[in-house]
Design a protein around this motif. Sequence first.
Motif, mmCIF file in Angstrom:
data_model
loop_
_atom_site.group_PDB
_atom_site.id
_atom_site.type_symbol
_atom_site.label_atom_id
_atom_site.label_comp_id
_atom_site.label_asym_id
_atom_site.label_seq_id
_atom_site.Cartn_x
_atom_site.Cartn_y
_atom_site.Cartn_z
ATOM 1 N N TYR A 116 -10.380 -21.162 -0.999
ATOM 2 C CA TYR A 116 -10.735 -19.985 -1.800
ATOM 3 C C TYR A 116 -11.487 -20.340 -3.081
ATOM 4 O O TYR A 116 -11.552 -19.533 -4.009
ATOM 5 C CB TYR A 116 -9.472 -19.181 -2.119
ATOM 6 C CG TYR A 116 -8.753 -18.721 -0.871
ATOM 7 C CD1 TYR A 116 -9.298 -17.730 -0.060
ATOM 8 C CD2 TYR A 116 -7.543 -19.301 -0.486
ATOM 9 C CE1 TYR A 116 -8.651 -17.315 1.094
ATOM 10 C CE2 TYR A 116 -6.887 -18.884 0.666
ATOM 11 C CZ TYR A 116 -7.449 -17.896 1.450
ATOM 12 O OH TYR A 116 -6.809 -17.479 2.596
ATOM 13 N N ASP B 51 -14.002 -17.854 -4.865
ATOM 14 C CA ASP B 51 -13.562 -16.573 -5.424
ATOM 15 C C ASP B 51 -12.929 -16.801 -6.795
ATOM 16 O O ASP B 51 -11.801 -17.276 -6.893
ATOM 17 C CB ASP B 51 -12.566 -15.905 -4.479
ATOM 18 C CG ASP B 51 -12.286 -14.458 -4.848
ATOM 19 O OD1 ASP B 51 -12.430 -14.092 -6.031
ATOM 20 O OD2 ASP B 51 -11.904 -13.690 -3.948
ATOM 21 N N SER C 215 -6.624 -10.228 -1.760
ATOM 22 C CA SER C 215 -8.007 -10.307 -2.268
ATOM 23 C C SER C 215 -8.849 -9.126 -1.796
ATOM 24 O O SER C 215 -9.740 -8.671 -2.521
ATOM 25 C CB SER C 215 -8.657 -11.640 -1.881
ATOM 26 O OG SER C 215 -8.791 -11.762 -0.495
ATOM 27 N N ARG C 216 -8.565 -8.584 -0.607
ATOM 28 C CA ARG C 216 -9.281 -7.385 -0.137
ATOM 29 C C ARG C 216 -8.958 -6.163 -0.984
ATOM 30 O O ARG C 216 -9.750 -5.235 -1.070
ATOM 31 C CB ARG C 216 -8.906 -7.077 1.318
ATOM 32 C CG ARG C 216 -9.687 -7.874 2.333
ATOM 33 C CD ARG C 216 -9.551 -7.276 3.725
ATOM 34 N NE ARG C 216 -8.229 -7.399 4.312
ATOM 35 C CZ ARG C 216 -7.795 -8.472 4.950
ATOM 36 N NH1 ARG C 216 -8.545 -9.539 5.064
ATOM 37 N NH2 ARG C 216 -6.587 -8.491 5.479
ATOM 38 N N ARG C 217 -7.803 -6.149 -1.598
ATOM 39 C CA ARG C 217 -7.358 -4.996 -2.374
ATOM 40 C C ARG C 217 -7.749 -5.092 -3.853
ATOM 41 O O ARG C 217 -7.711 -4.099 -4.559
ATOM 42 C CB ARG C 217 -5.844 -4.835 -2.225
ATOM 43 C CG ARG C 217 -5.466 -4.342 -0.842
ATOM 44 C CD ARG C 217 -4.020 -4.637 -0.497
ATOM 45 N NE ARG C 217 -3.636 -4.014 0.759
ATOM 46 C CZ ARG C 217 -3.942 -4.478 1.966
ATOM 47 N NH1 ARG C 217 -4.645 -5.599 2.086
ATOM 48 N NH2 ARG C 217 -3.560 -3.848 3.060
ATOM 49 N N PRO D 17 -5.636 -13.328 1.819
ATOM 50 C CA PRO D 17 -6.658 -12.432 2.383
ATOM 51 C C PRO D 17 -6.328 -10.955 2.168
ATOM 52 O O PRO D 17 -7.206 -10.157 1.830
ATOM 53 C CB PRO D 17 -6.678 -12.785 3.874
ATOM 54 C CG PRO D 17 -6.152 -14.177 3.943
ATOM 55 C CD PRO D 17 -5.130 -14.265 2.838
ATOM 56 N N GLU D 18 -5.060 -10.598 2.340
ATOM 57 C CA GLU D 18 -4.646 -9.204 2.161
ATOM 58 C C GLU D 18 -4.812 -8.757 0.712
ATOM 59 O O GLU D 18 -5.331 -7.680 0.440
ATOM 60 C CB GLU D 18 -3.190 -9.020 2.610
ATOM 61 C CG GLU D 18 -2.943 -9.278 4.072
ATOM 62 C CD GLU D 18 -3.501 -8.186 4.980
ATOM 63 O OE1 GLU D 18 -3.920 -7.122 4.485
ATOM 64 O OE2 GLU D 18 -3.516 -8.402 6.205
ATOM 65 N N ASP E 15 0.825 -1.213 0.000
ATOM 66 C CA ASP E 15 0.000 0.000 0.000
ATOM 67 C C ASP E 15 0.857 1.259 0.000
ATOM 68 O O ASP E 15 0.603 2.191 -0.766
ATOM 69 C CB ASP E 15 -0.932 0.014 1.215
ATOM 70 C CG ASP E 15 -2.016 -1.048 1.147
ATOM 71 O OD1 ASP E 15 -2.256 -1.610 0.056
ATOM 72 O OD2 ASP E 15 -2.615 -1.318 2.206
ATOM 73 N N ALA F 157 -6.917 -1.922 -7.888
ATOM 74 C CA ALA F 157 -8.080 -2.821 -7.861
ATOM 75 C C ALA F 157 -8.110 -3.766 -9.050
ATOM 76 O O ALA F 157 -8.619 -4.874 -8.958
ATOM 77 C CB ALA F 157 -9.366 -2.009 -7.798
#
Length: 189
Positions: A77, A80, A51-53, A48-49, A25, A32
């Motif tokens: 997963y 997804d 996929s959230r982004r 998890p980190e 970040d 995205a």
Amino acid sequence: LWLRRHTGPLRDFARSAAATAELIDALGLLGADGRVLDAGCGAGAMVPEISRRLGEAGRYIGFDVHAPSIRWCRRQYASDPRLRFELAAVASAYGSARGRPASGYRFPIEDGGATLVLAKSLFTHLGREEAAHYLCEVRRALSPGSPALVTAFLFGETGAQAPLVRREFPFEDEGGRVRYRSRMRPTAA
């Protein structure tokens, strides 16, 4: 928990992933619509980190030599469609002794298909020839102008840390350019 033992101490699993995500970040490495190639994804610490982004158009491909980790990630997963996991069928102390050499492995992505290549704690487990090949694969996988985030141990031969380095990594290759912890398992670290 059984799979996480392949990634180091359990207490560090989530903390390390969160710290890497903060760096991604801070450097603005992932949008995205990113296309991430996670080289040596293991048990999916970064999934998890990342996929959230990622947005709906974003994509993630993780690969690893450890078949149980890949099977687990595929099950965990499966819902997804942005996420894909591939087994790297190469000979490795962390996977199968059978398989082709890592020095000939082609990453599971088309040329220029990634906008970010992540190689977190992968190069610490490669010999010189394999590392050189994997760096070429990182370059091949990246779209022009896109970044890679690669972690590695880098040691200086002098300075205050030199005694610690020699104590923690007491063995070296013939040229003295690569240090490792275990004579019997040089790719352990």
